[in-house]
Design a protein around this motif. Sequence first.
Motif, PDB file in Angstrom:
ATOM      1  N   ARG A  58       0.688  -0.804   0.264  1.00  0.00           N
ATOM      2  CA  ARG A  58       0.089   0.150   0.116  1.00  0.00           C
ATOM      3  C   ARG A  58       1.129   1.339   0.131  1.00  0.00           C
ATOM      4  N   TRP A  62       1.123   3.749  -2.621  1.00  0.00           N
ATOM      5  CA  TRP A  62       0.625   5.499  -2.563  1.00  0.00           C
ATOM      6  C   TRP A  62       1.090   6.380  -2.474  1.00  0.00           C
ATOM      7  N   TYR A 188      -6.195   5.191  -2.335  1.00  0.00           N
ATOM      8  CA  TYR A 188      -5.327   4.616  -0.884  1.00  0.00           C
ATOM      9  C   TYR A 188      -4.785   4.857   0.398  1.00  0.00           C
TER      10      TYR A 188
END
Length: 208
Positions: A58, A62, A188
């Motif tokens: 993530r 991101w 995100y």
Amino acid sequence: VFLFFIFASTFNGAVGTYYAKYIIGNENMMGYLMSVMTLPAIIFIPILSPLTKKIGKRNAAWIGSFISLAGQALMLIDPASFTWLVICNVIKGIGNATLNGTIFAMIADTIEYGHWKTGTRVEGMLYSSMTFGAKLASGIGNSIALSVLGRAGYDGLAAAQSESALQAIRAFYLYIPIVFMIAICVIYALYIDGMYPKIISELTEKGE
């Protein structure tokens, strides 16, 4: 995320040739602009695996989404300069590499999350809906862009385009993708991160 990414890419691509022809002044330049976005992926994706192990999928995606957003937004500084657009597309390519390199792994994580949360696994449904959504977004995105260009007065036979047509071309190539890229950054931010080990542990304990 993937749906918004496809929309942003489709709008760029749908008017790309027109943008190169009427804004940059050379329609053959769009091929170069598109190709330079693939070069960072070739270089960056091999190091993405150790990066995701260090900071998480993530977080890597991101950060990449902000890099892509920065590349798109920086185009506004000098939108008619081919050299500047090359630089911006390289930046976008770096950011896009993180999304392309993590999206399917993150889909797998959401399958485990859904199984843990509801007791039902939906691999086929999730992956097929992702593919269908990408094709749908691509088709709709192209249709919207070309329809708006027509309504704005674009004439493929004209040597020069009206200001309204040029504004529409600029909007789809420069501005509208920014909206979708901001949405990706927000999604995100809301992604539940750090739960995967717990989820796998509990599913394993249940024998699922």
